[in-house]
Design a protein around this motif. Structure first.
Motif, short mmCIF file in Angstrom:
data_model
loop_
_atom_site.label_atom_id
_atom_site.label_comp_id
_atom_site.label_asym_id
_atom_site.label_seq_id
_atom_site.Cartn_x
_atom_site.Cartn_y
_atom_site.Cartn_z
N GLU A 164 0.85 -1.19 0.00
CA GLU A 164 0.00 0.00 0.00
C GLU A 164 0.88 1.24 0.00
N SER A 165 0.38 2.33 -0.57
CA SER A 165 1.11 3.61 -0.58
C SER A 165 2.48 3.47 -1.22
N CYS A 166 2.58 2.66 -2.26
CA CYS A 166 3.85 2.48 -2.97
C CYS A 166 3.90 3.49 -4.12
N GLY A 167 4.01 4.76 -3.74
CA GLY A 167 3.98 5.86 -4.68
C GLY A 167 3.75 7.16 -3.92
N TRP A 168 3.15 8.13 -4.58
CA TRP A 168 2.99 9.45 -3.98
C TRP A 168 1.85 9.48 -2.96
N TYR A 169 2.13 10.09 -1.81
CA TYR A 169 1.08 10.49 -0.89
C TYR A 169 0.95 12.00 -1.00
N GLY A 170 -0.20 12.54 -0.62
CA GLY A 170 -0.42 13.98 -0.77
C GLY A 170 -1.24 14.55 0.35
N LEU A 171 -2.08 15.52 0.01
CA LEU A 171 -2.85 16.24 1.03
C LEU A 171 -3.90 15.35 1.68
N ALA A 172 -4.59 14.56 0.89
CA ALA A 172 -5.75 13.82 1.39
C ALA A 172 -5.31 12.77 2.40
N HIS A 173 -5.55 13.04 3.65
CA HIS A 173 -5.17 12.13 4.73
C HIS A 173 -5.83 12.62 6.01
N LEU A 174 -6.46 11.71 6.73
CA LEU A 174 -7.08 12.11 8.00
C LEU A 174 -5.97 12.22 9.05
N HIS A 175 -5.40 13.40 9.16
CA HIS A 175 -4.23 13.61 10.00
C HIS A 175 -4.66 14.20 11.33
N ALA A 176 -4.50 13.39 12.41
CA ALA A 176 -4.89 13.82 13.76
C ALA A 176 -6.35 14.30 13.74
N HIS A 177 -6.64 15.43 14.40
CA HIS A 177 -7.99 15.99 14.37
C HIS A 177 -8.08 16.87 13.12
N ASP A 178 -8.40 16.24 12.00
CA ASP A 178 -8.30 16.89 10.70
C ASP A 178 -9.39 17.96 10.54
N LYS A 179 -8.97 19.14 10.11
CA LYS A 179 -9.91 20.25 9.91
C LYS A 179 -9.58 20.94 8.59
N THR A 180 -9.58 20.13 7.51
CA THR A 180 -9.23 20.67 6.20
C THR A 180 -10.40 20.64 5.22
N ALA A 181 -11.60 20.34 5.71
CA ALA A 181 -12.74 20.17 4.80
C ALA A 181 -13.56 21.44 4.63
N GLY A 182 -13.12 22.55 5.20
CA GLY A 182 -13.90 23.77 5.11
C GLY A 182 -14.06 24.29 3.70
N VAL A 183 -13.04 24.07 2.87
CA VAL A 183 -13.11 24.41 1.44
C VAL A 183 -13.04 23.11 0.67
N PRO A 184 -14.11 22.74 -0.04
CA PRO A 184 -14.08 21.47 -0.78
C PRO A 184 -13.00 21.49 -1.86
N LEU A 185 -12.25 20.39 -1.96
CA LEU A 185 -11.20 20.27 -2.96
C LEU A 185 -11.57 19.14 -3.92
N ASP A 186 -11.75 19.47 -5.19
CA ASP A 186 -12.03 18.43 -6.16
C ASP A 186 -10.73 17.73 -6.54
N ASP A 187 -10.82 16.81 -7.50
CA ASP A 187 -9.66 15.99 -7.86
C ASP A 187 -8.49 16.85 -8.34
N THR A 188 -8.79 17.88 -9.12
CA THR A 188 -7.72 18.76 -9.61
C THR A 188 -7.06 19.51 -8.47
#
Length: 377
Positions: A164-188
Motif C-alpha cells: 500500500e502507498s507504494c507511490g505518492w502520498y499527498g494532502l488527502a489524509h485524516l491527519h490527527a484531528h483533521d480540519k481541512t474540509a472547510g473548502v471542498p477540494l475536487d480531484d484537480t
C-alpha cells in the motif's frame, strides 16, 4: 471468487477464538498488516481490549538490526500495541486454520518520520510540509521504502504481499484531528495541493523542462479560485506535462525497485500486488498508476471495485485483479450488498475480492459477510 480480508495482528494476537471465527467466514486468505501507519482501531471482540492506539508508523515485527544498522533512515519498531513479533504470532495462529496469510505493507505514509526528519516530507507550492507524506522523489526515502518493502513483505509463512502507498502520498489524509474540509477540494485541487517542491522534486521538474519557481507560482495561481469557492484553474499544458512526467518517473522507480526487492528476498511463487488507482496522478493509499505499466511490474493490483475495468484492459492470463469492497457498515461499507457488488466486480474483470476490514467489523457485519460468501460459492 477467492475472497480475502484485511486484518491487524492485534485482532488475532491474544484472542484464541479469532482464527476459527475468521476461517468460518468462508475466506481463503487474510491480508495481515506487517508494517502500518499510526491509527486508533476498534477491536470489538478481543478478550483483553476494545481500543488499540498505534502511536506511530511501525513494523509489527522486530526489524532486523543488521539490515538497518548505521542507516540514517530506518523503520520504527512498534510499541505495546504490537509487542515482540506480533505479526508472526497472528500469522501462525491463522495458518493453523488453513487460511493463507499474505503480508500488508504500508510504505509512503509515516508521520513519525516526517516529525523526526522533516526534510523527507512532501512540501507543497506554498512551502507547507506534509509530515505524514514521505517524498518518494528523494533517493534516501526511496531506499528506505524499498528495503522496508522487502523486509516487511517476506515474513515467515507469508505466501504473498500487498504493498500500500507504494507511490505518492499527498494532502488527502485524516491527519490527527483533521480540519481541512472547510473548502471542498475536487480531484484537480487535491492534485495541485499534493505536488511536492522539496529540493529533489524541484530538481526533478527542472530535468523535465519546467522551472520549479514558475511551476510553484502557476500552482498557486491555479488554486487561487478554490479559496473563493470556485474550481481550480488548469495549469498550462507544457507545465502540467512536465510536472506529471517527473512524478510518474519517481513513482515508477519506487514501484519497480520495491517489487524487485521483494522478489529477490521471496521464495518462488510469492505473489506481489500493489494497492493502486488507474488514474496516474492520484495520491494516497491506492497510488496512481499507469495500468499497463504496473501490470508489467507486479503480479496484480488491489483496487476499489469501481476501478477494476481499466486494469482489466491490460491484464494477462495470471494477473490478479482484487476488487476492494468495504464491509464495515459504520465506516460506510455495505456487507449486505456484497453478493451483488462481487458479481458486478467480476463482470468488470475482478479475479478476487478483498474485504475491508474483518477486525473492525461488527458481529452483524461479519454475519452478513458469511452469508454473502456462502451464496457466492
Amino acid at each position: 471468487m477467492r475472497a480475502g480480508a484485511f486484518l491487524y495482528p492485534w485482532d488475532v494476537d491474544g484472542d484464541p477464538a479469532a482464527p476459527d471465527r475468521l476461517a468460518d467466514l468462508g475466506l481463503a486468505q487474510v491480508t495481515l498488516a506487517s508494517a502500518y501507519h499510526s491509527t486508533r482501531a476498534l477491536t470489538p471482540r478481543h478478550p483483553r481490549h476494545r481500543i488499540v492506539t498505534a502511536a506511530h508508523a511501525a513494523t509489527l515485527y522486530p526489524p532486523d538490526p543488521a539490515r538497518w544498522r548505521d542507516r540514517v533512515l530506518a523503520p520504527y519498531p512498534a510499541g505495546d500495541w504490537a509487542p515482540g513479533d506480533s505479526y508472526a504470532r497472528a500469522a501462525e495462529a491463522l495458518a493453523d486454520t488453513g487460511l493463507a496469510v499474505h503480508s500488508w505493507v504500508v510504505l509512503a505514509h509515516n508521520s513519525r518520520l516526517g516529525a523526526d526528519r522533516p526534510e523527507t516530507s512532501v512540501v507543497n507550492a506554498y512551502g507547507d510540509r506534509y509530515p505524514w507524506a514521505p517524498c518518494v522523489g528523494q533517493d534516501a526515502v526511496r531506499a528506505l521504502l524499498v528495503d522496508l518493502a522487502a523486509e516487511a513483505a517476506v515474513r515467515p509463512g507469508a505466501a504473498g504481499t500487498e504493498l500500500e502507498s507504494c507511490g505518492w502520498y499527498g494532502l488527502a489524509h485524516l491527519h490527527a484531528h483533521d480540519k481541512t474540509a472547510g473548502v471542498p477540494l475536487d480531484d484537480t485541487a487535491q492534485y495541485l495541493m499534493s505536488l511536492c517542491f522539496c529540493p529533489s522534486c524541484r530538481e526533478g521538474y527542472g530535468g523535465h523542462g519546467a522551472d520549479p519557481d514558475e511551476l510553484a507560482a502557476a500552482v498557486r495561481a491555479a488554486l487561487e479560485p478554490v479559496w473563493r469557492g470556485a474550481p481550480a484553474s488548469a495549469l498550462g499544458r507544457g507545465t502540467a506535462d512536465a510536472a506529471l512526467a517527473w512524478r510518474l518517473a519517481a513513482a515508477r522507480a519506487l514501484q519497480e525497485e520495491a517489487v524487485a526487492a521483494v522478489r529477490a528476498a521471496a521464495p518462488a511463487g510469492f505473489r506481489v500486488l500493489l494497492h493502486a488507482d488507474p488514474v496516474p496522478h492520484r495520491c494516497g493509499a491506492n497510488v496512481g498508476t499507469d495500468p499497463a505499466h504496473i501490470l508489467s511490474v507486479a503480479d496484480g493490483v488491489v483496487t476499489p471495485a469501481p476501478a477494476v475495468a481499466p486494469f482489466a484492459a491490460h491484464a494477462h492470463a495470471r494477473t490478479v485483479l482484487a476488487a476492494n469492497l468495504p464491509v464495515v457498515t459504520g465506516m460506510g461499507g455495505s456487507p449486505h450488498t456484497l453478493p451483488e457488488d462481487a458479481k458486478r466486480a467480476a463482470a468488470e474483470g475482478a479475479t478476487e475480492l478483498r474485504l475491508y476490514h474483518a477486525g473492525l467489523a461488527s458481529d452483524a457485519d461479519l454475519d452478513a459477510v458469511r452469508e454473502a460468501l456462502t451464496s457466492l460459492r
